[in-house]
Design an enzyme around this catalytic site. Structure first.
Site, short mmCIF file in Angstrom:
data_model
loop_
_atom_site.label_atom_id
_atom_site.label_comp_id
_atom_site.label_asym_id
_atom_site.label_seq_id
_atom_site.Cartn_x
_atom_site.Cartn_y
_atom_site.Cartn_z
CB CYS A 188 17.33 25.97 -13.32
SG CYS A 188 19.04 26.45 -13.59
CG ASP A 232 22.22 25.59 -15.47
OD1 ASP A 232 21.89 26.80 -15.45
OD2 ASP A 232 22.71 25.02 -14.48
CG HIS A 283 19.66 23.89 -7.78
ND1 HIS A 283 19.02 24.23 -6.61
CD2 HIS A 283 19.44 24.93 -8.64
CE1 HIS A 283 18.45 25.42 -6.75
NE2 HIS A 283 18.69 25.86 -7.96
NE ARG A 321 13.45 26.23 -6.77
CZ ARG A 321 14.62 26.89 -6.65
NH1 ARG A 321 15.19 27.38 -7.72
NH2 ARG A 321 15.22 27.00 -5.48
NE ARG A 341 21.31 29.37 -4.48
CZ ARG A 341 20.71 29.68 -5.63
NH1 ARG A 341 21.06 30.78 -6.28
NH2 ARG A 341 19.77 28.92 -6.12
CD GLN A 395 15.07 25.21 -10.91
OE1 GLN A 395 15.29 26.25 -10.31
NE2 GLN A 395 13.98 25.04 -11.66
N1 NVA Z 1 24.28 25.86 -12.51
C1 NVA Z 1 23.87 27.17 -12.05
C2 NVA Z 1 22.46 27.12 -11.57
C3 NVA Z 1 21.92 28.46 -11.13
C4 NVA Z 1 20.52 28.38 -10.57
C5 NVA Z 1 24.82 27.66 -10.98
O1 NVA Z 1 25.22 26.87 -10.13
O2 NVA Z 1 25.17 28.84 -11.01
N1 CP Z 2 17.07 28.64 -10.50
C1 CP Z 2 17.54 29.23 -9.39
O1 CP Z 2 17.92 28.58 -8.40
O2 CP Z 2 17.50 30.58 -9.46
P1 CP Z 2 18.17 31.62 -8.43
O3 CP Z 2 19.67 31.49 -8.59
O4 CP Z 2 17.64 32.96 -8.87
O5 CP Z 2 17.75 31.27 -7.03
#
Ligand code: NVA
Ligand code: CP
Length: 308
Positions: A264, A224, A136, A292, A109, A139
């Site tokens: 998500c 989101d 992502h 997930r 990540r 997800q």
């Molecule tokens: N769009 C959000 C998704 C978090 C799971 C982010 O990138 O923070």
């Molecule tokens: N939806 C998602 O990826 O959640 P986290 O940021 O908690 O991993």
């Protein structure tokens, strides 16, 4: 720097999978879910190790990969960029070569999509994108599984993305093209997804700057956060720009009567979605979060067992 000629599969983007592979992964995820409910012991990943590199926060991604590896008989290792040499400037290419000699798969990540691509190019084991600023994929696999479990095939359906043209939106665009559904993107002007991706997906995706119009007749409404993890300093200005794009009862009222709602998570009630919608009868966010676990177990099995 010479890349390792990689024979293994990676999941850096949904486009790393063929449509038939996505469908098979989802069917397998549902099967693994049933096996877990029945208490079946299935441990094909005994002695296998997944390294998980996190340069951003996470609840679901960390817990689902860690629990999933344990359930499949393997082990997951949490590596915070802050506490490893990556955080002190060790080149990603060197980290990839070293880690992939020690573990069986790596989940990352991070911020730039280019980082996971550079890592994968120098890794001799599968690399999984656990979220970048751009995409992502894990997800969206869980979202598709959730849709299929509740409503059947997503092909030919209408999905409305309401909010920022962000990493989730862009992965939905890839999914629309792969699985042949219509995606209407209701975003404020100036917050559209990447123009290049939009051009590639033009036959499946349409931009609308009106959330009610985008949601009209939709089978699935998705939203989101208004500011993703790499944009938190923009939150105050974004709040005003995104306020008309809240998913509320008025937006849901124009969707198909049996439309589902997904997010998500983490969610901000009163910002991108009202409590009445996310906690209401059309919301499937808890199934979506649970999936997930199942879909990533199917992915790990696909990459580590079936892929060999
Ligand atoms: N769009 C959000 C998704 C978090 C799971 C982010 O990138 O923070
Ligand atoms: N939806 C998602 O990826 O959640 P986290 O940021 O908690 O991993």
């Amino acid at each position: 720097m010479q890349a390792i000629p990689s024979t293994c599969r990676h999941l850096l983007s949904l486009t790393d999978l063929a449509a038939a592979e996505v469908r098979a992964l989802i069917a397998r995820a549902t099967e693994l879910k049933a096996m877990r409910r029945r208490g079946e012991d299935y441990r094909p990943l005994r002695h296998r190790v997944l390294a998980m590199i996190f340069e951003k926060s996470s609840t679901r991604t960390r817990v689902s990969f860690e629990a999933g590896m344990a359930q499949l008989g393997g082990h997951a290792m949490f590596l915070s960029a802050r506490d490893t040499q990556l955080g002190r400037g060790e080149p990603v290419e060197d980290a990839a070569r070293v880690l992939s000699r020690m573990v069986d798969a790596v989940m990352i990540r991070t911020f730039e999509q280019e980082t996971v691509e550079r890592f994968a190019a120098h890794s001799s084991v599968p690399v999984i994108n656990g979220l970048t600023n751009r995409l992502h994929p894990c997800q969206v696999l869980a979202d598709i599984q959730t849709y299929v479990e509740h409503r059947g095939d997503i092909g030919g359906r209408r999905v409305a993305w309401i909010g920022d043209g962000n990493n989730m939106c862009q992965t939905y665009m890839e999914a629309a093209r792969l699985l042949d559904f219509e995606l209407r993107i209701g975003c404020p002007a100036g917050f559209e997804p990447e123009a290049g991706l939009l051009a590639e997906c033009a036959d499946r995706c349409e931009i609308m700057h009106d959330p009610v119009a985008a949601a009209a007749g939709a089978d699935l409404i998705v939203t989101d956060v208004w500011a993703s993890m790499h944009q938190e300093d923009e939150l105050a200005t974004r709040m005003a720009q995104f306020a008309p794009f809240q998913v509320n009862e008025a937006v849901m009222a124009g969707a198909a009567p049996d439309a589902l709602f997904m997010h998500c998570l983490p969610a901000h009630r009163g910002e991108e979605v009202t409590a009445a919608v996310i906690d209401g009868p059309q919301s499937v966010v808890w199934d979506e979060a649970e999936n997930r676990l199942h879909v990533q177990k199917a992915l790990l099995e696909f990459l580590l067992v079936l892929g060999r």
